[in-house]
Scaffold this motif. Structure first.
Motif, PDB file in Angstrom:
ATOM      1  N   GLN A 223       0.849  -1.190   0.000  1.00 50.86           N
ATOM      2  CA  GLN A 223       0.000   0.000   0.000  1.00 50.86           C
ATOM      3  C   GLN A 223       0.882   1.236   0.000  1.00 50.86           C
ATOM      4  O   GLN A 223       2.018   1.186   0.480  1.00 50.86           O
ATOM      5  N   ALA A 224       0.386   2.334  -0.558  1.00 52.77           N
ATOM      6  CA  ALA A 224       1.249   3.511  -0.723  1.00 52.77           C
ATOM      7  C   ALA A 224       0.647   4.803  -0.178  1.00 52.77           C
ATOM      8  O   ALA A 224       1.169   5.867  -0.452  1.00 52.77           O
ATOM      9  N   GLY A 225      -0.436   4.744   0.564  1.00 55.47           N
ATOM     10  CA  GLY A 225      -1.059   5.969   1.054  1.00 55.47           C
ATOM     11  C   GLY A 225      -0.294   6.612   2.191  1.00 55.47           C
ATOM     12  O   GLY A 225       0.278   5.921   3.040  1.00 55.47           O
ATOM     13  N   GLN A 226      -0.271   7.950   2.229  1.00 53.08           N
ATOM     14  CA  GLN A 226       0.399   8.676   3.303  1.00 53.08           C
ATOM     15  C   GLN A 226      -0.519   9.631   4.043  1.00 53.08           C
ATOM     16  O   GLN A 226      -0.130  10.201   5.062  1.00 53.08           O
ATOM     17  N   THR A 237      -3.692  -3.256   7.066  1.00 52.01           N
ATOM     18  CA  THR A 237      -3.753  -4.294   6.036  1.00 52.01           C
ATOM     19  C   THR A 237      -2.438  -4.568   5.310  1.00 52.01           C
ATOM     20  O   THR A 237      -2.235  -5.674   4.818  1.00 52.01           O
ATOM     21  N   ALA A 238      -1.552  -3.583   5.194  1.00 53.68           N
ATOM     22  CA  ALA A 238      -0.385  -3.730   4.328  1.00 53.68           C
ATOM     23  C   ALA A 238       0.736  -4.523   4.983  1.00 53.68           C
ATOM     24  O   ALA A 238       0.929  -4.480   6.200  1.00 53.68           O
ATOM     25  N   GLU A 239       1.492  -5.207   4.149  1.00 53.63           N
ATOM     26  CA  GLU A 239       2.701  -5.891   4.594  1.00 53.63           C
ATOM     27  C   GLU A 239       3.954  -5.164   4.102  1.00 53.63           C
ATOM     28  O   GLU A 239       5.033  -5.310   4.674  1.00 53.63           O
ATOM     29  N   VAL A 240       3.799  -4.394   3.043  1.00 50.73           N
ATOM     30  CA  VAL A 240       4.853  -3.507   2.527  1.00 50.73           C
ATOM     31  C   VAL A 240       4.208  -2.164   2.242  1.00 50.73           C
ATOM     32  O   VAL A 240       3.114  -2.108   1.678  1.00 50.73           O
ATOM     33  N   ILE A 241       4.872  -1.079   2.647  1.00 45.32           N
ATOM     34  CA  ILE A 241       4.341   0.259   2.424  1.00 45.32           C
ATOM     35  C   ILE A 241       5.345   1.059   1.611  1.00 45.32           C
ATOM     36  O   ILE A 241       6.502   1.237   2.003  1.00 45.32           O
ATOM     37  N   PHE A 242       4.900   1.522   0.443  1.00 48.25           N
ATOM     38  CA  PHE A 242       5.700   2.351  -0.458  1.00 48.25           C
ATOM     39  C   PHE A 242       5.379   3.800  -0.116  1.00 48.25           C
ATOM     40  O   PHE A 242       4.230   4.222  -0.203  1.00 48.25           O
ATOM     41  N   THR A 243       6.400   4.571   0.283  1.00 46.93           N
ATOM     42  CA  THR A 243       6.161   5.911   0.790  1.00 46.93           C
ATOM     43  C   THR A 243       7.143   6.901   0.186  1.00 46.93           C
ATOM     44  O   THR A 243       8.187   6.505  -0.345  1.00 46.93           O
ATOM     45  N   MET A 275       9.094   1.025   2.904  1.00 43.23           N
ATOM     46  CA  MET A 275      10.084   1.125   1.831  1.00 43.23           C
ATOM     47  C   MET A 275       9.907   2.427   1.056  1.00 43.23           C
ATOM     48  O   MET A 275       9.138   2.485   0.099  1.00 43.23           O
ATOM     49  N   PRO A 276      10.606   3.492   1.447  1.00 40.34           N
ATOM     50  CA  PRO A 276      10.526   4.759   0.705  1.00 40.34           C
ATOM     51  C   PRO A 276      11.077   4.615  -0.713  1.00 40.34           C
ATOM     52  O   PRO A 276      11.939   3.779  -0.993  1.00 40.34           O
ATOM     53  N   GLY A 277      10.578   5.479  -1.605  1.00 41.34           N
ATOM     54  CA  GLY A 277      11.082   5.509  -2.967  1.00 41.34           C
ATOM     55  C   GLY A 277      12.343   6.353  -3.069  1.00 41.34           C
ATOM     56  O   GLY A 277      12.447   7.411  -2.439  1.00 41.34           O
ATOM     57  N   VAL A 278      13.309   5.883  -3.865  1.00 37.68           N
ATOM     58  CA  VAL A 278      14.573   6.594  -4.071  1.00 37.68           C
ATOM     59  C   VAL A 278      14.918   6.558  -5.560  1.00 37.68           C
ATOM     60  O   VAL A 278      14.937   5.487  -6.171  1.00 37.68           O
ATOM     61  N   ALA A 365      11.152  11.567  -9.945  1.00 42.88           N
ATOM     62  CA  ALA A 365      10.592  10.695  -8.910  1.00 42.88           C
ATOM     63  C   ALA A 365       9.244  11.145  -8.374  1.00 42.88           C
ATOM     64  O   ALA A 365       8.721  10.519  -7.456  1.00 42.88           O
ATOM     65  N   ARG A 366       8.672  12.239  -8.901  1.00 42.85           N
ATOM     66  CA  ARG A 366       7.332  12.677  -8.524  1.00 42.85           C
ATOM     67  C   ARG A 366       7.151  12.833  -7.018  1.00 42.85           C
ATOM     68  O   ARG A 366       6.114  12.497  -6.462  1.00 42.85           O
ATOM     69  N   GLY A 367       8.169  13.348  -6.350  1.00 39.08           N
ATOM     70  CA  GLY A 367       8.087  13.584  -4.918  1.00 39.08           C
ATOM     71  C   GLY A 367       8.884  12.606  -4.089  1.00 39.08           C
ATOM     72  O   GLY A 367       9.113  12.834  -2.892  1.00 39.08           O
ATOM     73  N   HIS A 368       9.329  11.499  -4.685  1.00 40.93           N
ATOM     74  CA  HIS A 368      10.225  10.590  -3.967  1.00 40.93           C
ATOM     75  C   HIS A 368      11.629  11.197  -3.916  1.00 40.93           C
ATOM     76  O   HIS A 368      11.944  12.164  -4.621  1.00 40.93           O
ATOM     77  N   PHE A 369      12.471  10.616  -3.095  1.00 42.88           N
ATOM     78  CA  PHE A 369      13.785  11.171  -2.803  1.00 42.88           C
ATOM     79  C   PHE A 369      14.743  10.962  -3.978  1.00 42.88           C
ATOM     80  O   PHE A 369      14.964   9.833  -4.409  1.00 42.88           O
TER      81      PHE A 369
END
Length: 454
Positions: A223-226, A237-243, A275-278, A365-369
């Motif tokens: 899931q990726a909601g912040q 619910t999530a097991e991995v979170i993309f942030t 797991m943040p985006g880079v 990266a549309r806001g990712h690092f």
């Protein structure tokens, strides 16, 4: 003899749209212009990611032509493969790499979605993941018989119930339900097939699902909601979170909040991976990395940069007539991606960016690092976040392909391995095993075991 505890290591996803991450990636001389719809190119990317021992190949998805920016004519994300279809073709060409596909709880029914992902999980022998999204664009709403998108809060209530129903459907057959005894003629044990019988605010589903469970039980939930609603859904619910974060401090706040929320709903925080985006621009020297960044930045068409910026701020910001070398004007409220709108606003204010500088910075990266540096510098940053409650791993967004992925595999991963921060071989064959996530016992099997214990 005491059991030796394995050191905690970084988990890595590879976010690899065939057209490249950067809004102008397809214009780069090293990027195939038709990469978004070139299956052989996606095959090459998957095999490179597996060679680099990545946990999973991740793909976002949209349900309208305007996904990723606009229809101005310069955006390679305007058309591409549906992720589950693509991953079903790639899975037999790999052996360990996971496949995390995005699918919408707003515009898909639980039964069809559960069936589709259960099938991918079987085809890949337990390497599928579902990235749960709520799809917050007006353009998508127009493709599904709506005059406007559902309000943010409604989408998240529907999403929570949707995930609940899908997980129930994935448990329709117990793991040992299929006997397949040719001598007796019994194909399955009818006592181990269960109806879903769900009735809720948004869905009425009888079940059962007509697909069996896979070697990993059921697909990994991502899931990726912040936003506040997004965090609540992810923790439950999530097991991995993309942030998405620009600073260690904000990553730490998110990380600690998610772990605390998970504990609050009775979950093991170690089974909720953040797991943040880079997006890394990698050079053997800082100067080489900077040159790569500037070369790609120079390829951005002004209209595409503005369309991307408008999309990420909720689709309500008209920048026509504004001085592009002036500040970003106030962004009107949106029912779209509220957390991403706030993040883009924060980037503009913190860095004192002009409109032009802002779209240049988020183009990759549309806001990712975004990190511009040497393999050692990039590894230093990942290690700092990993060791200081900022991340359990990272979703890597190479700016253009295949070179951006090749650089990471050939230069950064060996540096992480040298530090003992990343695997040198896969731990298992399923995505769950490699992520260190537990096997989800079938709810009906658990219920039978509890009854027997009582």
């Amino acid at each position: 003899m005491a059991t030796q505890i394995k050191p905690r290591q970084i988990k890595l996803g590879a976010f690899l749209p065939g057209g490249g991450q950067h809004v102008a990636a397809w214009r780069h001389p090293g990027q195939p212009a038709d990469g978004a719809t070139d299956f052989e190119f996606h095959k090459q990317l998957a095999q490179t990611a597996e060679r680099g021992l990545f946990d999973a190949y991740f793909l976002a998805d949209g349900l309208a032509v305007s996904f990723g920016g606009g229809t101005e004519g310069g955006n390679a994300k305007v058309a591409g493969f549906e992720p589950v279809t693509l991953f079903s073709a790639l899975a037999p060409l790999t052996t360990h790499l996971g496949f995390i596909a995005t699918a919408s709880t707003t515009y898909e029914e639980p039964y069809n979605l559960a069936r589709k992902f259960a099938s991918l999980d079987l085809i890949s022998q337990g390497r599928a993941g579902w990235n749960v999204v709520t799809t917050g664009t007006e353009a998508a709403a127009y493709n599904f018989s709506l005059d406007q998108q559902h309000p943010h809060a409604v989408r998240y209530r529907r999403a929570a119930e949707h995930v609940e129903v899908v997980k129930k459907l994935w448990d329709s057959f117990e793991d040992d339900a299929f006997i397949r005894d040719k001598r007796t003629g019994q194909f399955f044990d009818t006592d181990k097939l269960h109806y879903t019988n769900h009735r809720g605010e948004h869905f009425k589903v009888k079940g059962p699902l007509n697909v069996s469970r896979s070697p990993q039980g059921h697909p990994v939930i991502v899931q990726a909601g912040q936003s506040e609603d997004g965090r609540g859904l992810a923790a439950a619910t999530a097991e991995v979170i993309f942030t998405a974060h620009q600073h260690l401090e904000t990553a730490q706040e998110f990380y600690r909040d998610i772990k605390a929320r998970a504990i609050g709903v009775g979950r093991d925080p170690g089974h909720v991976l953040v797991m943040p985006g880079v997006s890394p621009f990698i050079g053997r020297t800082e100067a080489e990395a900077r040159e790569k960044y500037e070369k790609l930045t120079a390829l951005i068409l002004e209209e595409d940069g503005l369309a991307l910026l408008n999309g990420l701020t909720g689709g309500t910001l008209d920048l026509s007539g504004h001085d592009l070398d002036g500040p970003l004007p106030p962004t009107p409220p949106t029912e779209g991606m509220k957390s991403r709108q706030a993040l883009i606003r924060r980037i503009a204010d913190e860095r004192n960016f002009t409109i032009r500088q802002l779209y240049q910075w988020i183009a990759s990266a549309r806001g990712h690092f975004t990190i511009v540096g040497t393999p050692v510098q990039i590894a230093d940053t990942l290690e700092e976040w990993f060791e200081n409650e900022g991340a359990d791993g990272f979703n890597i967004l190479p700016p253009w392909l295949p070179a951006g992925l090749d650089d990471f595999v050939e230069l950064v991963i060996p540096e992480l391995q040298r530090r003992g921060l990343f695997r040198t071989a896969y731990e298992g064959r399923t995505l769950r095993e490699n992520l260190g996530l537990p096997f989800p016992a079938n709810r009906w099997t658990r219920a039978t075991a509890r009854q027997a214990a009582e």
